[in-house]
Write a protein that holds these residues in place. Structure first.
Motif, PDB file in Angstrom:
ATOM      1  N   ILE A  57       0.853  -1.191   0.000  1.00 15.09           N
ATOM      2  CA  ILE A  57       0.000   0.000   0.000  1.00 15.09           C
ATOM      3  C   ILE A  57       0.887   1.238   0.000  1.00 15.09           C
ATOM      4  CG2 ILE A  57      -1.888   1.190   1.190  1.00 15.09           C
ATOM      5  CD1 ILE A  57      -2.699  -1.536   0.171  1.00 15.09           C
ATOM      6  N   ARG A  58       1.441   1.556  -1.158  1.00 13.65           N
ATOM      7  CA  ARG A  58       2.324   2.718  -1.329  1.00 13.65           C
ATOM      8  C   ARG A  58       2.101   3.318  -2.709  1.00 13.65           C
ATOM      9  NH1 ARG A  58       7.116   1.645  -2.069  1.00 13.65           N
ATOM     10  NH2 ARG A  58       6.883  -0.580  -2.444  1.00 13.65           N
ATOM     11  N   SER A  59       2.296   4.619  -2.826  1.00 12.99           N
ATOM     12  CA  SER A  59       2.020   5.312  -4.091  1.00 12.99           C
ATOM     13  C   SER A  59       2.937   4.884  -5.227  1.00 12.99           C
ATOM     14  CB  SER A  59       2.131   6.826  -3.892  1.00 12.99           C
ATOM     15  OG  SER A  59       1.161   7.285  -2.982  1.00 12.99           O
ATOM     16  N   SER A  60       4.163   4.468  -4.914  1.00  7.33           N
ATOM     17  CA  SER A  60       5.124   4.124  -5.975  1.00  7.33           C
ATOM     18  C   SER A  60       5.194   2.633  -6.276  1.00  7.33           C
ATOM     19  CB  SER A  60       6.526   4.624  -5.593  1.00  7.33           C
ATOM     20  OG  SER A  60       6.982   3.993  -4.417  1.00  7.33           O
ATOM     21  N   HIS A  61       4.483   1.806  -5.510  1.00  6.72           N
ATOM     22  CA  HIS A  61       4.593   0.353  -5.661  1.00  6.72           C
ATOM     23  C   HIS A  61       4.042  -0.095  -7.013  1.00  6.72           C
ATOM     24  CE1 HIS A  61       5.199  -3.695  -4.392  1.00  6.72           C
ATOM     25  NE2 HIS A  61       3.918  -4.003  -4.278  1.00  6.72           N
ATOM     26  N   ARG A  62       4.805  -0.927  -7.728  1.00  4.11           N
ATOM     27  CA  ARG A  62       4.418  -1.375  -9.062  1.00  4.11           C
ATOM     28  C   ARG A  62       4.714  -2.863  -9.213  1.00  4.11           C
ATOM     29  NH1 ARG A  62       8.890  -0.784 -12.839  1.00  4.11           N
ATOM     30  NH2 ARG A  62       7.393  -0.337 -14.493  1.00  4.11           N
ATOM     31  N   VAL A  63       3.784  -3.562  -9.854  1.00  2.00           N
ATOM     32  CA  VAL A  63       3.887  -5.008 -10.029  1.00  2.00           C
ATOM     33  C   VAL A  63       3.463  -5.340 -11.454  1.00  2.00           C
ATOM     34  CG1 VAL A  63       2.978  -7.251  -9.269  1.00  2.00           C
ATOM     35  CG2 VAL A  63       3.427  -5.461  -7.589  1.00  2.00           C
ATOM     36  N   GLY A  64       4.041  -6.387 -12.038  1.00  3.29           N
ATOM     37  CA  GLY A  64       3.643  -6.847 -13.357  1.00  3.29           C
ATOM     38  C   GLY A  64       2.997  -8.215 -13.309  1.00  3.29           C
ATOM     39  N   LEU A  65       1.901  -8.381 -14.045  1.00  2.85           N
ATOM     40  CA  LEU A  65       1.200  -9.664 -14.133  1.00  2.85           C
ATOM     41  C   LEU A  65       0.754  -9.911 -15.574  1.00  2.85           C
ATOM     42  CD1 LEU A  65      -1.039  -9.643 -10.929  1.00  2.85           C
ATOM     43  CD2 LEU A  65       0.893 -11.167 -11.382  1.00  2.85           C
ATOM     44  N   SER A  66       0.491 -11.169 -15.893  1.00  3.79           N
ATOM     45  CA  SER A  66       0.045 -11.540 -17.232  1.00  3.79           C
ATOM     46  C   SER A  66      -1.265 -10.824 -17.573  1.00  3.79           C
ATOM     47  CB  SER A  66      -0.169 -13.049 -17.304  1.00  3.79           C
ATOM     48  OG  SER A  66      -0.884 -13.398 -18.469  1.00  3.79           O
ATOM     49  N   PRO A  67      -1.426 -10.341 -18.811  1.00  7.73           N
ATOM     50  CA  PRO A  67      -2.668  -9.652 -19.193  1.00  7.73           C
ATOM     51  C   PRO A  67      -3.901 -10.544 -19.163  1.00  7.73           C
ATOM     52  CG  PRO A  67      -1.270 -10.003 -21.114  1.00  7.73           C
ATOM     53  CD  PRO A  67      -0.446 -10.343 -19.915  1.00  7.73           C
ATOM     54  N   GLY A  68      -3.708 -11.864 -19.115  1.00  9.33           N
ATOM     55  CA  GLY A  68      -4.845 -12.767 -19.014  1.00  9.33           C
ATOM     56  C   GLY A  68      -5.162 -13.183 -17.590  1.00  9.33           C
ATOM     57  N   PHE A  69      -4.398 -12.665 -16.622  1.00  9.22           N
ATOM     58  CA  PHE A  69      -4.544 -13.053 -15.220  1.00  9.22           C
ATOM     59  C   PHE A  69      -5.695 -12.299 -14.563  1.00  9.22           C
ATOM     60  CE2 PHE A  69      -3.492 -12.375 -10.714  1.00  9.22           C
ATOM     61  CZ  PHE A  69      -3.239 -13.668 -10.287  1.00  9.22           C
ATOM     62  N   SER A  70      -6.406 -12.968 -13.662  1.00 10.15           N
ATOM     63  CA  SER A  70      -7.434 -12.302 -12.859  1.00 10.15           C
ATOM     64  C   SER A  70      -7.306 -12.774 -11.416  1.00 10.15           C
ATOM     65  CB  SER A  70      -8.832 -12.587 -13.401  1.00 10.15           C
ATOM     66  OG  SER A  70      -9.121 -13.968 -13.365  1.00 10.15           O
ATOM     67  N   HIS A  71      -7.842 -11.980 -10.482  1.00 11.33           N
ATOM     68  CA  HIS A  71      -7.618 -12.241  -9.065  1.00 11.33           C
ATOM     69  C   HIS A  71      -8.730 -11.609  -8.252  1.00 11.33           C
ATOM     70  CE1 HIS A  71      -5.470 -11.845  -5.120  1.00 11.33           C
ATOM     71  NE2 HIS A  71      -4.976 -13.011  -5.483  1.00 11.33           N
ATOM     72  N   HIS A  72      -8.920 -12.109  -7.019  1.00  7.74           N
ATOM     73  CA  HIS A  72     -10.029 -11.621  -6.195  1.00  7.74           C
ATOM     74  C   HIS A  72      -9.784 -10.252  -5.566  1.00  7.74           C
ATOM     75  CE1 HIS A  72      -8.124 -14.094  -2.655  1.00  7.74           C
ATOM     76  NE2 HIS A  72      -7.553 -12.941  -2.791  1.00  7.74           N
ATOM     77  N   SER A  73      -8.584  -9.684  -5.732  1.00  9.23           N
ATOM     78  CA  SER A  73      -8.360  -8.318  -5.256  1.00  9.23           C
ATOM     79  C   SER A  73      -7.778  -7.434  -6.357  1.00  9.23           C
ATOM     80  CB  SER A  73      -7.439  -8.298  -4.031  1.00  9.23           C
ATOM     81  OG  SER A  73      -6.153  -8.781  -4.353  1.00  9.23           O
ATOM     82  N   LEU A  74      -8.125  -7.728  -7.600  1.00  9.57           N
ATOM     83  CA  LEU A  74      -7.599  -6.985  -8.753  1.00  9.57           C
ATOM     84  C   LEU A  74      -8.742  -6.512  -9.639  1.00  9.57           C
ATOM     85  CD1 LEU A  74      -5.391  -6.012 -10.690  1.00  9.57           C
ATOM     86  CD2 LEU A  74      -5.133  -8.373 -11.480  1.00  9.57           C
ATOM     87  N   GLY A  75      -8.842  -5.199  -9.801  1.00 10.81           N
ATOM     88  CA  GLY A  75      -9.869  -4.586 -10.640  1.00 10.81           C
ATOM     89  C   GLY A  75      -9.262  -3.490 -11.504  1.00 10.81           C
ATOM     90  N   PHE A  76     -10.000  -2.384 -11.687  1.00  7.23           N
ATOM     91  CA  PHE A  76      -9.468  -1.287 -12.504  1.00  7.23           C
ATOM     92  C   PHE A  76     -10.356  -0.061 -12.364  1.00  7.23           C
ATOM     93  CE2 PHE A  76     -12.534  -3.438 -15.185  1.00  7.23           C
ATOM     94  CZ  PHE A  76     -13.087  -2.474 -16.006  1.00  7.23           C
ATOM     95  N   ARG A  77      -9.808   1.076 -12.807  1.00  3.63           N
ATOM     96  CA  ARG A  77     -10.600   2.281 -13.042  1.00  3.63           C
ATOM     97  C   ARG A  77     -10.151   2.855 -14.384  1.00  3.63           C
ATOM     98  NH1 ARG A  77     -10.455   6.035  -8.368  1.00  3.63           N
ATOM     99  NH2 ARG A  77      -9.504   4.320  -7.184  1.00  3.63           N
ATOM    100  N   LEU A  78     -10.937   3.743 -14.936  1.00  2.00           N
ATOM    101  CA  LEU A  78     -10.658   4.274 -16.270  1.00  2.00           C
ATOM    102  C   LEU A  78     -10.238   5.745 -16.204  1.00  2.00           C
ATOM    103  CD1 LEU A  78     -13.642   2.836 -18.349  1.00  2.00           C
ATOM    104  CD2 LEU A  78     -11.342   1.875 -18.084  1.00  2.00           C
ATOM    105  N   VAL A  79      -9.638   6.210 -17.299  1.00  2.00           N
ATOM    106  CA  VAL A  79      -9.467   7.633 -17.508  1.00  2.00           C
ATOM    107  C   VAL A  79     -10.230   8.025 -18.772  1.00  2.00           C
ATOM    108  CG1 VAL A  79      -7.218   7.744 -16.383  1.00  2.00           C
ATOM    109  CG2 VAL A  79      -7.324   7.385 -18.847  1.00  2.00           C
ATOM    110  N   LYS A  80     -10.631   9.282 -18.793  1.00  2.00           N
ATOM    111  CA  LYS A  80     -11.278   9.887 -19.955  1.00  2.00           C
ATOM    112  C   LYS A  80     -10.275  10.866 -20.536  1.00  2.00           C
ATOM    113  CE  LYS A  80     -15.292  12.767 -21.147  1.00  2.00           C
ATOM    114  NZ  LYS A  80     -14.489  13.934 -21.619  1.00  2.00           N
ATOM    115  N   THR A  81      -9.964  10.711 -21.813  1.00  2.00           N
ATOM    116  CA  THR A  81      -8.854  11.481 -22.393  1.00  2.00           C
ATOM    117  C   THR A  81      -9.310  12.659 -23.239  1.00  2.00           C
ATOM    118  OG1 THR A  81      -8.762   9.941 -24.257  1.00  2.00           O
ATOM    119  CG2 THR A  81      -7.300   9.519 -22.378  1.00  2.00           C
TER     120      THR A  81
END
Length: 276
Positions: free
Chosen positions: A250-274
């Motif tokens: 839980i940090r602003s700079s923390h970054r992790v990489g996962l497979s684009p086909g992977f899903s998980h019970h604590s992984l979602g998303f939000r969008l941006v409008k450009t």
């Protein structure tokens, strides 16, 4: 503004509480009711300035991003089911992740991209996942500490749904915060205090997919202005940590990489409008 598409009239709303200093108002699209907060572009120091992160969060470097609007909340189950009515986010330890107001989870990067494309087609607006640089700029809201609320990790439960005392009742071996946020799994979006940009759950609740291909050494390779890593790579970036994460995640700079086909019970998303 009225847009005719697929034989339907979609009324696109522009409204909000007036923003301070004459800034643009929040934008709400009518298909899902998703709200987007205008973020004025600028420059900032991207990466782990506090020294409590991983090598892939360094070197700290100046990055500049243009204007964009970011989802005020993580995409919810109800909003995602406008796209895929049969989606179920499931359960964890018998606790539901599927309520309408909880963030959608068990969605891959590919699912999130498809959702953004669908919403763009439905509304005539332009939506996508945030770049890694946009995401960190938005979460920091002008701050430089490990977390947007400051350096004290134990203040987390005011601002974020994290692995805490409630979670330890179900997962005794987890590394947790000592505070209690009252939620063992994902909370309804917007349950905690926002950051300085008026964005909710940017840290905690669920991890959020970003647009970039993940590269461990990306910070040594990317340009200063509007960087996004799009080279070859097996993984995609996720940010923000989730309800199952302790202080390291839980940090602003923390970054992790996962497979684009992977899903998980604590992984979602939000969008941006450009198209601001």
């Amino acid at each position: 503004m009225v847009l005719k598409k697929s034989g339907r009239l979609l009324i696109l709303f522009l409204f909000a509480c007036a923003a301070p200093g004459g800034a643009q108002s929040i934008v709400t699209e009518s298909v899902t009711g998703m709200e987007f907060v205008p973020i004025k572009g600028g420059c900032y120091q991207m990466g782990d300035a506090a020294g409590d992160g991983d090598d892939n969060e360094r070197p700290v470097h100046e990055v500049c991003v243009g204007d964009f609007a970011m989802g005020k909340y993580e995409v919810t189950n109800a909003q995602y089911r406008k796209f895929r009515p049969d989606h179920h986010s499931g359960k964890s330890a018998g606790l539901s992740l599927d309520d309408d107001t909880q963030p959608v989870v068990n969605v891959s990067w590919e699912d999130a991209v498809a959702y953004a494309e669908w919403l763009s087609q439905q509304t005539g607006m332009a939506f996508r996942l945030p770049t890694e640089a946009e995401w960190e700029y938005a979460v920091r809201a002008g701050t430089s500490a490990s977390r947007f609320w400051g350096s004290d990790p134990e203040a987390a439960c005011t601002y974020a749904n994290v692995a805490d005392r409630t979670a330890r009742e179900h997962w005794a071996k987890w590394t947790t915060f000592v505070c209690d946020d009252g939620h063992a799994v994902a909370a309804p979006v917007g349950s905690f205090q926002s950051n300085g940009n008026g964005l909710y759950d940017m840290l905690g609740n669920v991890w959020e997919w970003c647009l970039d291909v993940y590269n461990y050494d990306a910070y040594e390779k990317l340009p200063k202005d509007d960087p996004v890593y799009s080279g070859s790579g097996e993984y995609r970036v996720m940010r923000g940590g989730g309800w199952s994460n302790g202080p390291l995640g839980i940090r602003s700079s923390h970054r992790v990489g996962l497979s684009p086909g992977f899903s998980h019970h604590s992984l979602g998303f939000r969008l941006v409008k450009t198209d601001t």
